[in-house]
Write a protein that holds these residues in place. Structure first.
Motif, short mmCIF file in Angstrom:
data_model
loop_
_atom_site.label_atom_id
_atom_site.label_comp_id
_atom_site.label_asym_id
_atom_site.label_seq_id
_atom_site.Cartn_x
_atom_site.Cartn_y
_atom_site.Cartn_z
N UNK A 303 61.28 80.72 -57.88
CA UNK A 303 60.16 79.71 -57.29
C UNK A 303 58.81 80.53 -57.64
N UNK A 304 58.22 79.58 -58.37
CA UNK A 304 56.67 80.25 -58.96
C UNK A 304 55.70 79.48 -57.91
N UNK A 305 55.64 80.00 -56.91
CA UNK A 305 54.73 79.29 -55.81
C UNK A 305 53.52 80.46 -55.56
N UNK A 306 52.50 79.85 -54.97
CA UNK A 306 51.46 80.79 -54.41
C UNK A 306 51.15 80.20 -52.92
N UNK A 307 51.24 81.13 -52.00
CA UNK A 307 50.78 80.74 -50.59
C UNK A 307 49.53 81.15 -50.11
N UNK A 308 48.79 80.18 -50.51
CA UNK A 308 47.40 80.55 -50.26
C UNK A 308 46.64 80.41 -49.03
N UNK A 309 47.54 79.45 -48.06
CA UNK A 309 46.93 79.53 -46.82
C UNK A 309 48.21 79.43 -45.86
N UNK A 310 49.28 79.39 -46.04
CA UNK A 310 50.39 79.42 -45.49
C UNK A 310 51.02 80.84 -45.37
N UNK A 311 51.67 81.27 -44.09
CA UNK A 311 52.38 82.50 -44.13
C UNK A 311 53.35 82.70 -45.33
N UNK A 312 53.45 83.68 -46.09
CA UNK A 312 54.29 83.92 -47.32
C UNK A 312 55.69 83.63 -47.07
N UNK A 313 56.16 84.73 -46.28
CA UNK A 313 57.62 85.01 -46.01
C UNK A 313 58.35 83.70 -45.53
N UNK A 314 57.61 83.13 -44.39
CA UNK A 314 58.15 81.85 -43.91
C UNK A 314 58.27 80.60 -45.13
N UNK A 315 57.12 80.74 -45.93
CA UNK A 315 57.11 79.88 -46.79
C UNK A 315 58.23 80.02 -47.88
N UNK A 316 58.51 81.06 -48.20
CA UNK A 316 59.60 81.44 -49.20
C UNK A 316 60.92 81.11 -48.84
N UNK A 317 61.09 81.42 -47.34
CA UNK A 317 62.36 81.13 -46.53
C UNK A 317 62.59 79.33 -46.74
N UNK A 318 61.52 78.61 -46.04
CA UNK A 318 61.69 77.38 -46.37
C UNK A 318 62.04 76.82 -47.52
N UNK A 319 61.43 77.37 -48.74
CA UNK A 319 61.66 76.67 -50.13
C UNK A 319 62.95 77.12 -50.48
N UNK A 320 63.48 78.37 -50.07
CA UNK A 320 65.08 78.57 -50.45
C UNK A 320 65.95 77.47 -49.66
N UNK A 321 65.47 77.30 -48.51
CA UNK A 321 66.35 76.30 -47.74
C UNK A 321 66.22 74.83 -48.40
N UNK A 322 64.94 74.55 -48.73
CA UNK A 322 64.81 73.11 -49.37
C UNK A 322 65.64 73.10 -50.69
N UNK A 323 65.76 74.25 -51.35
CA UNK A 323 66.46 74.16 -52.59
C UNK A 323 68.12 73.86 -52.24
N UNK A 324 68.29 74.70 -51.25
CA UNK A 324 69.75 74.47 -50.87
C UNK A 324 70.05 73.00 -50.52
N UNK A 325 69.17 72.73 -49.67
CA UNK A 325 69.51 71.21 -49.19
C UNK A 325 69.35 70.13 -50.44
N UNK A 326 68.51 70.35 -51.12
CA UNK A 326 68.55 69.23 -52.21
C UNK A 326 69.55 69.32 -53.25
N UNK A 327 69.80 70.74 -53.49
CA UNK A 327 71.31 70.71 -54.49
C UNK A 327 72.43 70.10 -53.86
#
Ligand code: RM4
Ligand code: MN
Length: 405
Positions: A303-327
């Motif tokens: 995940x090459x992301x920048x969390x500029x305005x959103x909280x970072x750890x929750x953004x990363x957790x959400x992103x991992x979940x999105x990858x799981x769901x989409x896969x």
């Protein structure tokens, strides 16, 4: 169904396949996703941001603890330079994760104004080569299997430099890097259309990256950053070509509406992410094309992301979940029915097969698997309710928060 192979990701049982997406997807977290970042206009600092590489590893380990996957963290050198790399790897291992890709950085030094590995001067190229070779050594010390090269090299004005000389320099520079890779490690070469150079970029697209890799060896592969294409480019087709050539090494996943915006994955175009994963699943299930299958099995999903305005750890957790769901949804595509529709020229039915899988809500199934594994059914909510963020902010008060430097 004629699903082939003993592996659960290709198994006949849909819940087996979903289980694989939940537990085995090689998601990698970038250390720089936790630091203060912004745009050229403003960086908005956040509380609890890591102050050193060890705290970045702690944050990645937190994401792994809540999600149960994302078991590697990518480092960026020199942002994550430490005296003792084996010590950093040990620190990560104690927290249940390993060091992933070592990202080289040849874009923040005065010497690199006109380029790095492609620079017209041999002295500057030597400095850049030595840096990437040092990254190979860090890979050796940390047990990492990937060295990543992304270059800011390019020119701003027509005539500024010669394309073919620069490409020759690039190939020669990377041949030295390739020779310095640890025995089983791979090098991935990431391309990007434009920026920071405005007229030409030395590694601008997948073809440019692939052709350079072909001058190096089998362990040189392409990294596809989903934000690094012109608008409308068919990324899933690029993925298919690179899989077939055995040259897809890694993804830098993120999303964007306009440029290389590094928004959280699947936030703008979730269907594109699904279409990319559909190509990967197709390759994983392909018993005829061994190259595509084994290549797909080794792809790193960073995940090459920048969390500029959103909280970072929750953004990363959400992103991992999105990858799981989409896969998981890509794993639900009925390939036999799809191939039958394709063979009979049934355009609408073929497309419906993809749409059906894409529109399936897999979240309850994923929650079920997580529960069985003793993980929170909703890692995002569990993290928000844990009080972790407040504790971290209190503990990390004082000191200098890390950023891009
Ligand atoms: C670049 C590229 C690289 C990343 C840096 C921070 O645009 O995407 O992968 O390491 O940004
Ligand atoms: Mn990237």
């Amino acid at each position: 169904m004629t699903d082939a192979g003993p592996m659960t990701r290709t198994g006949t049982d849909a819940s087996d396949r979903i289980r694989w997406a939940t537990t085995d997807l090689a998601v990698e977290i970038p250390s720089w996703g936790f630091v203060n970042t912004g745009t050229r206009f403003r960086v908005f600092p956040q509380p609890g941001v890591p102050r050193d590489p060890f705290e970045k590893v702690e944050d990645a380990a937190t994401v792994a603890r809540y999600t149960g996957i994302a078991r590697t963290v990518a480092l960026h050198i020199p942002w994550d330079a430490v005296d003792d790399y084996a010590g950093l790897a040990g620190f990560a291992a104690e927290r249940g994760i390993a060091i992933g890709g070592i990202n080289s950085n040849t874009f923040q030094d005065e010497d690199y104004k006109l380029g790095s590995l492609c620079h017209p001067s041999g002295t500057v190229r030597r400095k850049a080569i030595d840096h990437v070779v040092a990254c190979c050594d860090i890979a050796r010390q940390t047990g990492s299997g990937i060295v990543k090269v992304w270059l800011a090299d390019g020119t701003n004005y027509p005539g500024q430099d010669d394309f073919r000389s620069r490409r020759r320099h690039l190939i020669e520079s990377l041949q030295e890097v390739y020779a310095a890779l640890p025995p089983n490690a791979r090098m991935v070469l990431e391309y990007k259309l434009y920026e920071p150079a405005f007229y030409h970029t030395d590694v601008q697209d997948w073809g440019g990256s692939l052709s350079v890799c072909q001058h190096l060896g089998d362990r040189a592969q392409v990294c596809v950053d989903t934000g690094h294409h012109a608008m409308g480019v068919n990324i899933e087709q690029i993925v298919a070509i690179l899989l077939q050539e055995g040259r897809l090494g890694a993804f830098d996943l993120n999303d964007r509406k306009y440029g290389d915006d590094d928004l959280i994955v699947g936030s703008i175009d979730p269907y594109q992410l699904f279409r990319i994963f559909h190509e990967l699943v197709g390759a994983m299930r392909d018993q005829q094309d061994t190259v595509a299958r084994t290549t797909a099995e080794q792809v790193v999903f960073m995940l090459d992301q920048c969390h500029n305005i959103e909280p970072k750890i929750p953004a990363m957790i959400r992103s991992v979940m999105t990858l799981q769901e989409t896969f998981a949804r890509a794993l639900l595509v009925d390939h036999e029915a799809l191939r039958a529709a394709q063979a009979s020229g049934d355009v609408l039915e073929a497309n419906r097969q993809l749409q059906d899988a894409f529109q399936t809500d897999v979240r309850p199934m994923l929650a079920e698997v997580r529960k069985e594994q003793g993980l929170p059914e909703d890692p995002y909510r569990a993290y928000l309710e844990s009080g972790d963020a407040d504790r971290r902010a209190a503990h990390r008060a004082g000191g200098v928060a890390a950023g891009w430097g």
